[in-house]
Design a protein around this motif. Structure first.
Motif, short mmCIF file in Angstrom:
data_model
loop_
_atom_site.label_atom_id
_atom_site.label_comp_id
_atom_site.label_asym_id
_atom_site.label_seq_id
_atom_site.Cartn_x
_atom_site.Cartn_y
_atom_site.Cartn_z
N PRO A 1 0.90 -1.34 0.00
CA PRO A 1 -0.04 0.07 0.07
C PRO A 1 0.81 1.30 -0.09
O PRO A 1 0.48 2.35 -0.62
N CYS A 2 2.02 1.09 0.68
CA CYS A 2 3.11 2.35 0.81
C CYS A 2 2.09 3.68 1.20
O CYS A 2 2.02 4.60 0.72
N CYS A 3 1.50 3.66 2.45
CA CYS A 3 0.58 4.61 2.94
C CYS A 3 1.35 5.56 3.88
O CYS A 3 0.77 6.66 4.41
N ASP A 4 2.66 5.55 4.12
CA ASP A 4 3.30 6.59 5.04
C ASP A 4 3.49 7.81 4.30
O ASP A 4 3.70 7.70 2.92
N VAL A 5 3.78 8.82 5.07
CA VAL A 5 4.17 10.19 4.50
C VAL A 5 5.10 10.72 5.61
O VAL A 5 5.16 10.24 6.82
N TYR A 6 5.78 11.56 5.17
CA TYR A 6 6.84 12.41 5.74
C TYR A 6 6.78 13.77 5.75
O TYR A 6 6.61 14.50 4.57
N LEU A 7 6.78 14.39 6.83
CA LEU A 7 6.91 16.00 6.75
C LEU A 7 8.14 16.49 7.79
O LEU A 7 8.39 15.96 8.60
N PRO A 8 9.02 17.29 7.20
CA PRO A 8 10.18 17.66 8.06
C PRO A 8 9.55 18.50 9.22
O PRO A 8 8.48 19.04 9.39
#
Length: 835
Positions: A743-750
């Motif tokens: 699914p690749c559902c991860d998000v990343y914010l600095p």
């Protein structure tokens, strides 16, 4: 205008030079004839007379002659050797015509423009392996001279042949030519010529013109093929009255062989005469003479010849033929004259060869006027037509130095009293028909010692007789015959040497396609004659007939005959029955794939037994009568064979079906472009790319192009990717690969950014993996005021609000997004703005 001698000579040399210029050095064959002479049993001497152009290459030391028959295709080759001397004692290779010493031909002087020819003889013996009604002897000589009436060239061979029937005429010799070919004629002047054909066996001869021939197939006996005439020509060439350019003045007498014509075209021209030989109205052989006639521009006063009719018996000339009577002396005289007073006439004739018992005398020979007288007492053995020829030439050496000879013909027909059957011999049990020559009323009788019962009739023209012993028959007619008799005797001798009745058996019945075997009983000092259906003949004791059909069914007859008397026995016969055979046939696929099932469908025949050869098939299902299933686990051509045996025991012909078993195509997925695949990603996939293969990728909705060896796929979920490969034979192979799509559902914010315009970390945005759908992304300051909001993941905050730079410090974000598996996720956090 009158031409001077010097001018005539110059014209001739110029013409001859032009003729030679058109002929390559390789050309040398100006004419030929092939003859045979019976020696003993089945042995013959073969003679070849070859007329060589002296300006060409030398004559060969030997020449090969082929022989073959139409009875059992027997064939062979003999090599004729050049003779040292001719039968008349002259050296071999003598000039056909001797030139004048002051005007040499090319035989005497290679630089001479006057064509010359030499006569070369070759001979050898051959023993024919069997009796057959059609033997052919043939040879092909390279290379024929260029002739202005033929569409040939200097590479065209000169083909000649002779034929022989030694089944019906076992001791026959061929006709021969007693007059040498004449090479020179003058354009525009009347000319007469005769080849002087004669037959030592006193058989009847008939003459015809045929096309000069070349060999249609090198090394194949009897392959002569007529050479087309040169076109265009005016008038056109033809075999009737214009075989070379004579303006349709050519004439050939088919009975005497006499030729007359007026040559109209300068140059070398070829003609071919065939002499057919007949005995008892049946053709028993033939020979041909191929000769070259050189038509030159010259003027030669022609001698005249006239018969002195006062020296002939009254009414002795019928249709230009002199009549003579057997056992009665005859004579006649003729005069030969030249219009040239200084002429030196030289006369030759063929009486030594054709009528050796005759006499001829010449007075004032080698003058301009000669008297000749012919005398002869023919015997009954001489009955028939004799062609007596007289050749006259003026040997005065006038320019251009050639002697143009004329040949005149006096046919002499020797007759006996009334019957054309004289002192003949028949075999015991045979019948013969007696044929009177003249008369309208006939009375037949038998001399004492004979039986009147052997006559089929008394007052008839053609009685049949069948005496058992030597018998003399008498014939009385109602009119006085030319030979002064109205009573004649005919002696019929009966040969008693007749073989015993043979026995004929066979291997009947015989199936179609098999071999008939005929068996004759054994005899000593004799031969065999078989005949039967479909034109079958054979002369062996136990003949065989292979590969028979229904046309071979019937009765086969055998006769034996004595080698000494040539008399046949009575005949015996055997009936041969031909049985039908079943028909083997089946349908089959021409090609299949390895381990694929081939369907075989034979025609049904409930009365026959089937015999199969399935070519070592690894899978065989014959549980059904009309359908069989086969498969092979190896590749290559598989010959499936069927043969049937009918209720009569006959086997069918084999029916063979060749099935090609093809290997499976190579189906191999060589790889994908990446392994860390997220749901919704586009990836590259590829397989071995082979020309002629067809590709199919499934599931189809994944692929941009599902029919190429290399393509792109959109991964919507995890699962199997399948590849099917089909080759040109329809064989199919497959390969597959399992795709894991996360699914690749991860998000990343600095946690901080520096919007100072240096191009580094100036924007605060969402960094994601996979495919997401952002519903809301907003940022507030510490007092809760919204300074940025978007639903587009491609946009981010640049640290301003309504264009005004915001203070350094801590801010708060809120993110809501949808994953590829349809889940919604909320994410909150802090971000530090640093300047």
């Amino acid at each position: 205008m009158r031409l001077t001698l010097k001018t005539c000579f110059a014209i001739l040399i110029a013409v001859a030079f032009l003729m030679k210029a058109d002929t390559a050095k390789a050309s040398h064959a100006a004419g030929a004839e092939l003859l045979y002479e019976w020696k003993n049993d089945s042995v013959y001497t073969i003679y070849l007379k070859f007329y060589r152009d002296c300006s060409g290459v030398d004559a060969s030391g030997d020449i090969k002659v082929e022989y073959c028959n139409t009875c059992d295709a027997s064939r062979g080759i003999i090599t004729l050797q050049r003779m040292s001397r001719l039968p008349n004692g002259k050296p071999n290779g003598s000039p056909v015509t001797v030139g004048c010493s002051s005007y040499p031909t090319s035989c005497d002087d290679a630089s001479s423009g006057l064509p010359g020819y030499r006569e070369w003889w070759y001979s050898d013996t051959v023993k024919l392996p069997k009796a057959c009604n059609h033997w052919t002897f043939s040879t092909s000589i390279s290379a024929r001279n260029k002739n202005v009436n033929l569409s040939s060239n200097i590479t065209t061979p000169l083909y000649i042949e002779a034929t022989l029937d030694n089944l019906n005429a076992p001791r026959n010799s061929s006709p021969f030519f007693s007059v040498r070919p004449v090479p020179y004629v003058c354009q525009g002047q009347n000319y007469s010529y005769n080849n002087g054909a004669s037959d030592a066996d006193n058989d009847s001869l008939a003459f015809e013109m045929i096309s000069p021939m070349e060999s249609a197939s090198v090394g194949f006996c009897g392959s002569g093929m007529g050479i087309p005439f040169m076109t265009p020509a005016s008038p056109p060439f033809n075999l009737t009255n214009n075989p070379f350019q004579t303006n349709n003045t050519f004439n050939l007498d088919p009975v005497t062989g006499q030729m007359s014509f007026i040559p109209a075209l300068i140059g070398a021209q070829a003609i071919t005469i065939r002499v057919n030989e007949y005995r008892n109205h049946k053709q028993i052989g033939s020979v041909i003479r191929d000769i070259q006639i050189s038509s030159l521009q010259c003027s030669s006063s022609q001698p005249q010849i006239d018969i002195d009719t006062t020296t002939l018996q009254k009414d002795s000339v019928v249709s230009k033929t002199i009549q003579a009577c057997a056992d009665v002396p005859m004579q006649f005289c003729f005069d030969i004259k030249s219009p040239e007073k200084d002429a030196v006439l030289v006369v030759t004739d063929n009486h030594d060869a054709v009528i050796p018992a005759s006499n001829i005398s010449y007075s004032a020979n080698k003058t301009d006027s000669i008297r000749a007288c012919f005398s002869w007492t023919p015997t009954r053995a001489d009955v028939g037509l004799k062609i007596f020829t007289v050749t006259v030439k003026d040997s005065t050496c006038r320019p251009p130095g050639i002697s143009v000879a004329q040949t005149f013909t006096y046919p002499i027909n020797v007759r006996s009293a009334e019957s054309s059957v004289y002192d003949t011999a028949i075999c015991k049990y045979d019948t013969i028909t007696l044929k009177p020559f003249v008369g309208t009323k006939y009375e037949w009788s038998v001399q004492p010692g004979g039986s009147l019962g052997t006559l089929s009739c008394v007052f008839c023209p053609n009685p049949r007789v069948w005496p058992g012993t030597n018998t003399i028959y008498l014939l009385k007619t109602d009119m006085n015959a030319f030979c002064g008799k109205n009573i004649d005797t005919v002696k019929v001798s009966v040969k008693q040497e007749v073989p015993d009745l043979p026995t004929a058996t066979s291997n009947t019945p015989v199936c179609v396609g098999e071999t008939i075997k005929l068996y004759g009983s054994d005899i000593t000092d004799g031969g065999y004659k078989w005949h039967g259906p479909n034109g079958f003949t054979d002369t062996t004791r136990n003949p065989v007939i292979p590969n028979v059909t229904f046309a071979n069914q019937g009765r086969y007859y055998i006769q034996t005959y004595s080698y000494t008397s040539q008399c046949p026995s009575k005949s015996d016969s055997t009936y041969v029955e031909i049985l039908p055979i079943p028909r083997a046939f089946f349908q089959y696929p021409e090609s299949i794939c390895i381990d694929q099932v081939a369907t075989i469908r034979p025609d049904l025949d409930y009365n026959s037994v089937y015999f199969w050869d399935f070519a070592n098939a690894t899978k065989v299902d014959t549980s059904k009568l009309n359908v069989h299933y086969l498969a092979w686990n190896d590749t290559g051509a598989k010959n499936v064979i069927l043969r049937l045996r009918g209720v009569n025991g006959c086997y069918s012909y084999y029916d063979t079906g060749t099935i090609y078993v093809h290997p499976l195509p190579e189906a191999k997925i060589t790889g994908i472009s990446r392994n860390d695949i997220c749901t919704g990603d586009t990836i590259d996939v590829a397989a071995f790319d082979i020309e002629g293969y067809h590709y199919e990728w499934t599931p189809a909705p994944y692929f941009y192009d599902g029919r190429s060896a290399a393509t792109k796929a959109v991964v919507t979920q995890k699962g199997m990717l399948l590849l099917n490969v089909t080759d040109q034979w329809g064989c199919v192979a497959s390969d597959s690969i399992y795709i894991v799509a996360n699914p690749c559902c991860d998000v990343y914010l600095p946690d901080a950014f520096t919007p100072n315009g240096d191009g580094k970390n100036d924007i605060f945005r969402v960094i994601t993996e996979g495919h997401h759908l952002i519903s809301k992304f907003l940022i507030t300051n510490r007092w809760g005021q919204r300074v940025f909001e978007t639903a587009d993941e491609r946009q981010g905050w640049d640290g301003t609000y309504h264009g005004a730079k915001q203070d350094v410090g801590t801010y708060f974000y809120y993110l809501r997004y949808k994953c590829s598996d349809d889940r919604y996720i909320d994410k909150k956090g802090e971000i530090t703005l640093i300047r």
